[in-house]
Design a protein around this motif. Sequence first.
Motif, PDB file in Angstrom:
ATOM      1  N   ALA A  18       0.755  -1.303  -0.109  1.00  0.00           N
ATOM      2  CA  ALA A  18       0.066   0.068  -0.077  1.00  0.00           C
ATOM      3  C   ALA A  18       0.915   1.352   0.064  1.00  0.00           C
ATOM      4  CB  ALA A  18      -0.890  -0.035   1.371  1.00  0.00           C
ATOM      5  N   ALA A  19       1.958   1.044   0.699  1.00  0.00           N
ATOM      6  CA  ALA A  19       2.891   2.373   1.111  1.00  0.00           C
ATOM      7  C   ALA A  19       3.586   2.458  -0.466  1.00  0.00           C
ATOM      8  CB  ALA A  19       3.703   2.427   1.912  1.00  0.00           C
ATOM      9  N   ALA A  20       3.683   1.689  -1.276  1.00  0.00           N
ATOM     10  CA  ALA A  20       4.269   1.771  -2.621  1.00  0.00           C
ATOM     11  C   ALA A  20       3.456   2.078  -3.565  1.00  0.00           C
ATOM     12  CB  ALA A  20       4.995   0.249  -3.012  1.00  0.00           C
ATOM     13  N   GLY A  21       2.106   2.374  -3.192  1.00  0.00           N
ATOM     14  CA  GLY A  21       1.205   2.867  -4.206  1.00  0.00           C
ATOM     15  C   GLY A  21       0.482   1.694  -4.821  1.00  0.00           C
ATOM     16  N   VAL A  22       0.511   0.546  -4.828  1.00  0.00           N
ATOM     17  CA  VAL A  22      -0.040  -0.609  -5.214  1.00  0.00           C
ATOM     18  C   VAL A  22      -1.469  -0.487  -5.251  1.00  0.00           C
ATOM     19  CG1 VAL A  22      -0.117  -3.159  -5.706  1.00  0.00           C
ATOM     20  CG2 VAL A  22       1.919  -2.016  -5.382  1.00  0.00           C
ATOM     21  N   GLU A  23      -2.359  -0.612  -6.147  1.00  0.00           N
ATOM     22  CA  GLU A  23      -3.907  -0.496  -5.977  1.00  0.00           C
ATOM     23  C   GLU A  23      -4.301  -1.871  -5.820  1.00  0.00           C
ATOM     24  OE1 GLU A  23      -5.670   1.771  -5.676  1.00  0.00           O
ATOM     25  OE2 GLU A  23      -4.223   3.435  -6.359  1.00  0.00           O
ATOM     26  N   PRO A  24      -5.086  -2.364  -4.927  1.00  0.00           N
ATOM     27  CA  PRO A  24      -5.755  -3.821  -4.617  1.00  0.00           C
ATOM     28  C   PRO A  24      -6.615  -4.007  -5.773  1.00  0.00           C
ATOM     29  CG  PRO A  24      -6.147  -2.208  -2.692  1.00  0.00           C
ATOM     30  CD  PRO A  24      -5.339  -1.337  -3.867  1.00  0.00           C
ATOM     31  N   ASP A  25      -7.117  -3.074  -6.613  1.00  0.00           N
ATOM     32  CA  ASP A  25      -7.905  -3.772  -7.637  1.00  0.00           C
ATOM     33  C   ASP A  25      -7.184  -3.658  -9.080  1.00  0.00           C
ATOM     34  OD1 ASP A  25      -7.528  -0.933  -7.918  1.00  0.00           O
ATOM     35  OD2 ASP A  25      -9.764  -0.461  -8.380  1.00  0.00           O
TER      36      ASP A  25
END
Length: 399
Positions: A18-25
Amino acid sequence: MVNRAMRVEVADSWHRSAAAGVEPDLAEAPITLPDADLRDYRQAHPLARVFPLLEDVLGQAARECDAVMAVADAEGQMLWVCGSAATLRNAESIGFVEGSNWDERMAGTNAPGLALRLDQPVQVIGSEHFRQSVRRFSCAATPIHDPATSRLLGVLDITGGDQVAVPQTMAMVRAAARMAESELARDLLSPPLPMPESSRGAYLVLESLGRGDALLAIDDGRGTTSKLRLSPRHSEILVLLASAPRGLSGDELGVLLYSEDGGSSTLRAELNRLRALLGDSLLASRPYRLVAGITCDWLAVEALLAAGDVRAALNAYQGPLMPRSEAPGIIRLREALNASVRQALIRSGEADLMSAWTRSSWGADDYEMWLAQRACVAEESPMRALIDGQIGRLDADLG
């Protein structure tokens, strides 16, 4: 939403993702190695030397269980992804393709990425994945290291459905990775090797299955072979070091050898005596490690199991690993190998292999194996009476 019960390492990975900006979708992992560069890059990679071995040993096993085998570099870039046409199409739906990057900072929590991050074997099951599109998959991955420098070369992975979400998958992947490292080590026996001059070309053969004290053969690489019967403690130390190619610190070795604290001075004395026995050229320190090629009977059993040759693995299994040892690290190795052999025999459905196990001193009281053997034997078989009798005996003993 994070699962109510989540392993610490998985939860930490979710935070990093999440901190790296990965989107769950996010549907697919990004491509960081385009097709135009992929072929030349992977041909020059050190793991290209052992990929045919991995494909032969683990790739076929992956196909048989409707999974894919993948090999990535130390940055998480997928160099090879192998499987049947159907499983490859399934993997493509989440971007699990050659050239994609599965570092957790780009693709979210997954086994290859987490194994690279932690530098240790990892299994990620279903909903533990950060990205929703990946949660119908499970995967098991383990790092592969350069046996000479301990440098992280990449990661080996099996990805599939629920069928790979079992401990046996992890054992199979680890064994295949060890085979790859052993193959790389054999290549490195020719100079240049980063080891003392006097140990170049040396090779150790360690036999510890079914033995309280290991038998060590030392080939000095110059045509001379010597054999030593080691003390139980020296046997334990060599088995543990052989199982950790990157080496172990004194503290790590102490934890694996002694069930209680307070063994540091004793361990130093044992290591000094072992170094006097082997010589400085074979046993290095900081960390403690064996600086020679090494072959071990228990690792051969693991490799045969990984290759799916259960019959050969059983023939090579001469009994539990150092059965009288009470060292925590040896107990863990012994129980893991024993469980792997047992489960492979049970899954084989081969009554003669199960019979060989139950005729042994270590398998005579294996209730589950007797039941599995009975399920494979016809009622009219002469063996049925013997099997039923042994199950009856165990029923009476177990109450």
